[in-house]
Design a protein around this motif. Sequence first.
Motif, PDB file in Angstrom:
ATOM      1  N   LYS A  74       0.837  -1.204   0.000  1.00  0.00           N
ATOM      2  CA  LYS A  74       0.000   0.000   0.000  1.00  0.00           C
ATOM      3  C   LYS A  74       0.873   1.255   0.000  1.00  0.00           C
ATOM      4  N   THR A  75       1.917   1.249   0.810  1.00  0.00           N
ATOM      5  CA  THR A  75       2.829   2.397   0.858  1.00  0.00           C
ATOM      6  C   THR A  75       3.536   2.575  -0.473  1.00  0.00           C
ATOM      7  N   LEU A  76       3.983   1.480  -1.084  1.00  0.00           N
ATOM      8  CA  LEU A  76       4.651   1.534  -2.381  1.00  0.00           C
ATOM      9  C   LEU A  76       3.711   2.088  -3.453  1.00  0.00           C
ATOM     10  N   ASP A  77       2.459   1.642  -3.450  1.00  0.00           N
ATOM     11  CA  ASP A  77       1.476   2.149  -4.416  1.00  0.00           C
ATOM     12  C   ASP A  77       1.260   3.652  -4.235  1.00  0.00           C
ATOM     13  N   THR A  78       1.217   4.095  -2.981  1.00  0.00           N
ATOM     14  CA  THR A  78       1.038   5.521  -2.695  1.00  0.00           C
ATOM     15  C   THR A  78       2.227   6.326  -3.198  1.00  0.00           C
ATOM     16  N   VAL A  79       3.439   5.825  -2.959  1.00  0.00           N
ATOM     17  CA  VAL A  79       4.649   6.519  -3.428  1.00  0.00           C
ATOM     18  C   VAL A  79       4.650   6.589  -4.952  1.00  0.00           C
ATOM     19  N   ARG A  80       4.268   5.498  -5.600  1.00  0.00           N
ATOM     20  CA  ARG A  80       4.212   5.497  -7.071  1.00  0.00           C
ATOM     21  C   ARG A  80       3.173   6.484  -7.591  1.00  0.00           C
ATOM     22  N   PHE A  81       2.040   6.594  -6.880  1.00  0.00           N
ATOM     23  CA  PHE A  81       1.021   7.568  -7.276  1.00  0.00           C
ATOM     24  C   PHE A  81       1.565   8.981  -7.124  1.00  0.00           C
ATOM     25  N   LEU A  82       2.221   9.268  -5.986  1.00  0.00           N
ATOM     26  CA  LEU A  82       2.774  10.605  -5.767  1.00  0.00           C
ATOM     27  C   LEU A  82       3.852  10.944  -6.805  1.00  0.00           C
ATOM     28  N   LYS A  83       4.551   9.925  -7.268  1.00  0.00           N
ATOM     29  CA  LYS A  83       5.599  10.125  -8.269  1.00  0.00           C
ATOM     30  C   LYS A  83       5.001  10.584  -9.607  1.00  0.00           C
ATOM     31  N   THR A  84       3.768  10.156  -9.898  1.00  0.00           N
ATOM     32  CA  THR A  84       3.141  10.522 -11.176  1.00  0.00           C
ATOM     33  C   THR A  84       2.613  11.948 -11.182  1.00  0.00           C
ATOM     34  N   ARG A  85       2.496  12.569 -10.016  1.00  0.00           N
ATOM     35  CA  ARG A  85       1.957  13.929  -9.924  1.00  0.00           C
ATOM     36  C   ARG A  85       2.946  14.917 -10.524  1.00  0.00           C
ATOM     37  N   LYS A  86       2.445  15.823 -11.343  1.00  0.00           N
ATOM     38  CA  LYS A  86       3.276  16.837 -12.001  1.00  0.00           C
ATOM     39  C   LYS A  86       3.360  18.092 -11.138  1.00  0.00           C
ATOM     40  N   PRO A  87       4.511  18.775 -11.183  1.00  0.00           N
ATOM     41  CA  PRO A  87       4.595  20.060 -10.462  1.00  0.00           C
ATOM     42  C   PRO A  87       3.547  21.026 -11.023  1.00  0.00           C
ATOM     43  N   PRO A 110       1.863  18.424  -5.079  1.00  0.00           N
ATOM     44  CA  PRO A 110       2.909  17.598  -5.715  1.00  0.00           C
ATOM     45  C   PRO A 110       4.208  17.746  -4.918  1.00  0.00           C
ATOM     46  N   THR A 111       4.937  16.653  -4.778  1.00  0.00           N
ATOM     47  CA  THR A 111       6.137  16.670  -3.937  1.00  0.00           C
ATOM     48  C   THR A 111       7.229  15.804  -4.546  1.00  0.00           C
ATOM     49  N   ASP A 112       8.469  16.102  -4.131  1.00  0.00           N
ATOM     50  CA  ASP A 112       9.616  15.310  -4.580  1.00  0.00           C
ATOM     51  C   ASP A 112      10.144  14.404  -3.472  1.00  0.00           C
ATOM     52  N   GLU A 113       9.562  14.521  -2.264  1.00  0.00           N
ATOM     53  CA  GLU A 113      10.032  13.686  -1.170  1.00  0.00           C
ATOM     54  C   GLU A 113       8.862  13.167  -0.352  1.00  0.00           C
ATOM     55  N   VAL A 114       9.126  12.042   0.309  1.00  0.00           N
ATOM     56  CA  VAL A 114       8.127  11.435   1.192  1.00  0.00           C
ATOM     57  C   VAL A 114       8.806  11.057   2.501  1.00  0.00           C
ATOM     58  N   TYR A 115       8.000  10.864   3.516  1.00  0.00           N
ATOM     59  CA  TYR A 115       8.503  10.457   4.825  1.00  0.00           C
ATOM     60  C   TYR A 115       8.023   9.030   5.088  1.00  0.00           C
ATOM     61  N   LEU A 116       8.953   8.171   5.427  1.00  0.00           N
ATOM     62  CA  LEU A 116       8.626   6.771   5.668  1.00  0.00           C
ATOM     63  C   LEU A 116       8.942   6.389   7.114  1.00  0.00           C
ATOM     64  N   TRP A 117       8.011   5.624   7.711  1.00  0.00           N
ATOM     65  CA  TRP A 117       8.261   5.065   9.037  1.00  0.00           C
ATOM     66  C   TRP A 117       9.214   3.899   8.870  1.00  0.00           C
ATOM     67  N   LEU A 118      10.299   3.902   9.601  1.00  0.00           N
ATOM     68  CA  LEU A 118      11.252   2.800   9.546  1.00  0.00           C
ATOM     69  C   LEU A 118      11.062   1.831  10.705  1.00  0.00           C
ATOM     70  N   GLY A 119      10.276   2.217  11.672  1.00  0.00           N
ATOM     71  CA  GLY A 119      10.070   1.392  12.859  1.00  0.00           C
ATOM     72  C   GLY A 119      10.790   2.006  14.035  1.00  0.00           C
ATOM     73  N   ALA A 120      10.483   1.545  15.223  1.00  0.00           N
ATOM     74  CA  ALA A 120      11.081   2.049  16.473  1.00  0.00           C
ATOM     75  C   ALA A 120      10.913   3.562  16.577  1.00  0.00           C
ATOM     76  N   ASN A 121       9.745   4.055  16.171  1.00  0.00           N
ATOM     77  CA  ASN A 121       9.412   5.481  16.211  1.00  0.00           C
ATOM     78  C   ASN A 121      10.398   6.343  15.434  1.00  0.00           C
ATOM     79  N   VAL A 122      10.882   5.823  14.310  1.00  0.00           N
ATOM     80  CA  VAL A 122      11.819   6.560  13.464  1.00  0.00           C
ATOM     81  C   VAL A 122      11.167   6.809  12.108  1.00  0.00           C
ATOM     82  N   MET A 123      11.194   8.071  11.669  1.00  0.00           N
ATOM     83  CA  MET A 123      10.675   8.437  10.360  1.00  0.00           C
ATOM     84  C   MET A 123      11.770   9.209   9.635  1.00  0.00           C
ATOM     85  N   LEU A 124      11.990   8.862   8.355  1.00  0.00           N
ATOM     86  CA  LEU A 124      13.009   9.548   7.569  1.00  0.00           C
ATOM     87  C   LEU A 124      12.417  10.090   6.279  1.00  0.00           C
ATOM     88  N   SER A 125      13.016  11.181   5.828  1.00  0.00           N
ATOM     89  CA  SER A 125      12.617  11.782   4.559  1.00  0.00           C
ATOM     90  C   SER A 125      13.429  11.139   3.438  1.00  0.00           C
TER      91      SER A 125
END
Length: 199
Positions: A74-87, A110-125
């Motif tokens: 689901k997260t991968l599909d969302t990232v792929r959808f966001l990737k298709t968005r044009k500025p 539209p965005t060029d970056e996303v934030y992902l939960w890595l686990g252990a309450n860690v999120m990275l851009s």
Amino acid sequence: MADKEPKKDVAPTNPRGIPYAPFVDKVEDYVTSRADVEATLKNFQEMISKYQFMEANQQRRAAGLKDKMPDIQKTLDTVRFLKTRKPGSDPIEATFELNDTLYAKAHIPPTDEVYLWLGANVMLSYPIDEAEELLSSKLAAAKQSLENCEEDLDFLREQITTMEVATARVYNWDVTMKRKENNEHGALEDVAKDGTPNG
């Protein structure tokens, strides 16, 4: 430097190190007398318990992977959808889950970056391309791990069955030997009573 000693009598294993159960073709290879039966049966029962423990762990691991994989997809599909968005596109309105029963609305430009939960309450851009690559590799690794778990579960079930058959063979051998001893003992008693064998 220490020389590497060759390993002696290394038991064959499956690709992930689970040992094969010994196949008892001839009980005499494992048991030389009736005195050895109890120890052999106990050893076989311990091996069955170990295989059952490994099977339970693999089942839990497979269940965890089955729970995790839809979220990754689901997260991968969302990232792929966001990737298709044009500025310059209009922001989209989305409802996202904050908790099991709590949702919030957001306007996502539209965005060029996303934030992902890595686990252990860690999120990275991550840049979108890197996020897609990371999620794709995590999904592929999860699928491979699930495939390995299912393969190991089949292997473990086979080993448990092999050990149960081995246990039954040793037990049946013991019963046969006991009957033979009783028959011989009975024949000796008959000889002692009558003076001649078989009456």
